[in-house]
Design an enzyme around this catalytic site. Structure first.
Site: not given
Ligand code: GBH
Length: 450
Positions: A124, A296
Site C-alpha cells: 500500500h 476500491n
Molecule cells: C484510497 O485512495 C487509498 O487506498 C487510501 O489509502 C486512502 O486513504 C483513501 O482512499 C482515501 O483517500 O473525483 O477528481 O475528486 C483513493 C484514491 C483518488 C479516490 C482520487 C478518489 C477522487 C478524485 N482516490 N479520487 S476527484
C-alpha cells in the site's frame, strides 16, 4: 436515505474495515524497520498540507490490541490491513527481519482470537527507500524484489491470512506518485509513467505465484475504479471519455483477464533505455488467475473533450447535482451500481467474485466536549453505497464483501491529518479513540444480518 433495517445481505457476506500500514502504524524507526518512500516524502517541506508525517500516526504499532478490541465490538468479520515492506525487508532485498514479521504475527493472532479474518495487502505504497534509489517501480527489478518479499510474508503467515491482496491501487501509485508527483516518491513523469504500471502488474503476477506456494486461500488485487460519466455529446467528448476509461479503469484490469493493455493507449511498443517495457511472457504472468477482484470505489468522474489544446486528451468536470464530501468528491451511490454492472458486462465470465475493498468518505467530524462524534453524512454515505451493492448483487454481480475505509481517522497522505475517514474518531494529541455515530450504525447493521 436508506434505513439500515432494509439492508439485508446473504449469510456469509463479509463485513469489514480497512486501513494501511503507513497511515496508522507509526513506530517508523522501531524494531529494525527501514525507511520507506513515504518517510522520505512526508519529511520534505511542502509535500503534506499540514506539515505532518506518519512518524506516530495512530500509534497502532503499540495500540493494536485496543484497535482489535474496537473491531471485535464492531462485529466485523474481516479486517483489511497492509504490511509495511520496510518492516520485513528494511532495504528491500535483505533476509526477513524477524521483529518485523513478529508484529504481523501478533496482529494476525489477535484478530484470529477474536474471530476476525485477517485480510493482508502486501503493498500500500510504502516502498523501501533503498529500492526507490534503484529506480523504484520504474525499474523492472522491483517486480522481482516484490515477489521475494511476498514469499517471505507468505511463509510466515500462510493460511492464517484469509484473503491476500498483492497491490493497493496501482493506478494511484503510478499517477500520483510517478506521474504528477503529489504522492511519494514525488516523481513527475506524466507521459512516461507506463513502466510503473507494467512493473507493478508484473510484480503482482509474480507475487500471485509466490503466495500460491504457501497458501490455499484466495488471492486478489485491489484496484480503484471510477465510472466515467460522459459530460458532452460530441464525438470528441465520447473519445475523451473512452481515453479516460482506458487509463483509469482498464489499464490495470484488461491485462489481469488476458486482454493485454488497452489498444488506444498504444503501450505495447513502449521502450526504455533498458529495452522494451513489455517483454515476452510478461502478459501471461500478469494474467495469472486470481480468486477475487478488490474494488476500491469512492466516486464517478465527469469527462468531456478538452476545451483547449492541452497535454491531456480529456477534461475532468464536476458532476452537478451531487452532494460532496469535504474532499470535494461527489457522493454518488449510483456510480457504484454503474461500476459493478459495467465490470460484469465488460469482463463477463472472466470476472472473479468481487470484494469492495474500500469505500468511505471524509467530513469535518467534531468531537464534542462530552465525548460524542456525530457523523450523519457518513451514515448516509454508507447506507447509500451498501444499497447500491445490494442492487448490483440482485442484478447478478457476485459481490462477497464490503470493507469500510476506514476503521479510524488516520494519516491521509498528502492531506496529512486534515481529512477524517474513520468510523472511529482519533485525537492525534492524546491517541484517544472515540467511536462515531457511523460506528454504532455499522455495528447495528452487521448485528442484524443472518
Ligand atoms: C484510497 O485512495 C487509498 O487506498 C487510501 O489509502 C486512502 O486513504 C483513501 O482512499 C482515501 O483517500 O473525483 O477528481 O475528486 C483513493 C484514491 C483518488 C479516490 C482520487 C478518489 C477522487 C478524485 N482516490 N479520487 S476527484
Amino acid at each position: 436515505m436508506t434505513e439500515a433495517a432494509q439492508l439485508n445481505f446473504p449469510a456469509g457476506f463479509t463485513w469489514g474495515v480497512s486501513t494501511s500500514a503507513y497511515q496508522i502504524e507509526g513506530a517508523t524507526s522501531q524494531d529494525g524497520r527501514g525507511t520507506s518512500i513515504w518517510d522520505t516524502f512526508a519529511h520534505q517541506p511542502g509535500r503534506v498540507v499540514d506539515g505532518t508525517t506518519g512518524d506516530v500516526a495512530c500509534d497502532h504499532y503499540h495500540r493494536y490490541p485496543e484497535d482489535v478490541a474496537l473491531m471485535a465490538d464492531l462485529g466485523v468479520s474481516a479486517y483489511r490491513f497492509s504490511i509495511a515492506w520496510p518492516r520485513i525487508q528494511p532495504d528491500g532485498t535483505s533476509p526477513a527481519n524477524p521483529a518485523g514479521l513478529a508484529f504481523y504475527d501478533r496482529l494476525v493472532d489477535a484478530l484470529l482470537d477474536r474471530g476476525i479474518d485477517p485480510v493482508a495487502t502486501l503493498f500500500h505504497w510504502d516502498l523501501p527507500q533503498a529500492l526507490e534509489d534503484r529506480g523504484g517501480w520504474l525499474a523492472r527489478d522491483t517486480a522481482y524484489r516484490f515477489a521475494e518479499y511476498a514469499d517471505l510474508v507468505a511463509r510466515q503467515l500462510g493460511d492464517r491470512v484469509k484473503l491476500w491482496i498483492t497491490l493497493n491501487e496501482p493506478f494511484v501509485h503510478m499517477s500520483y506518485g510517478y506521474g504528477m508527483g503529489v504522492h511519494a516518491p514525488g516523481r513527475m513523469h506524466l507521459f512516461d509513467a507506463f513502466p510503473v504500471a507494467h512493473h507493478q502488474l508484473l510484480g503482482h503476477g509474480l507475487a500471485v505465484d509466490a503466495l500460491r506456494a504457501h497458501t490455499g486461500n484466495p488471492i486478489g488485487i485491489a484496484n480503484n475504479y471510477s465510472p466515467v460519466w460522459l459530460r458532452g455529446d460530441t464525438e470528441a467528448d465520447r473519445a475523451a471519455a473512452g481515453a479516460y476509461d482506458a487509463l483509469h479503469n482498464r489499464l490495470f484490469t484488461d491485462p489481469l483477464f488476458g486482454r493485454g493493455y488497452p489498444g488506444e493507449l498504444a503501450l505495447d511498443s513502449a521502450v526504455t533505455p533498458d529495452g522494451p517495457v513489455v517483454r515476452e511472457g510478461d502478459l501471461e504472468i500478469v494474467a495469472r488467475p486470481i480468486d477475487f477482484l478488490g474494488v476500491n470505489y469512492y466516486n464517478p468522474t465527469g469527462v468531456r473533450a478538452p476545451e483547449e489544446d492541452g497535454p491531456l486528451p480529456f477534461d475532468l468536470v464536476p458532476l452537478d447535482g451531487y452532494p460532496t464530501t469535504n474532499f470535494d468528491w461527489p457522493v454518488a451511490p449510483d456510480g457504484l451500481l454503474d461500476l459493478l454492472t459495467t465490470l460484469r458486462t465488460t469482463y463477463g465470465e472472466a470476472l472473479p467474485p468481487i470484494h469492495i475493498t474500500e469505500g468511505g468518505c471524509s467530513y469535518d467530524d467534531v468531537l464534542t466536549a462530552d465525548g460524542h462524534c456525530d457523523d450523519p453524512e457518513r451514515v448516509a454515505y454508507l447506507a447509500g453505497h451498501l444499497q447500491a451493492v445490494r442492487e448490483a448483487m440482485d442484478a447478478g454481480v457476485d459481490v462477497r464483501g464490503y470493507f469500510v475505509w476506514s476503521l479510524m481517522d488516520n494519516f491521509e497522505w498528502a492531506e496529512g491529518f486534515t481529512k477524517r475517514f474513520g468510523l472511529v474518531h482519533v485525537d492525534f494529541d492524546t491517541q484517544v479513540r472515540t467511536p462515531k455515530t457511523s460506528y454504532a450504525w455499522y455495528r447495528d447493521l452487521i448485528a442484524r444480518q443472518p
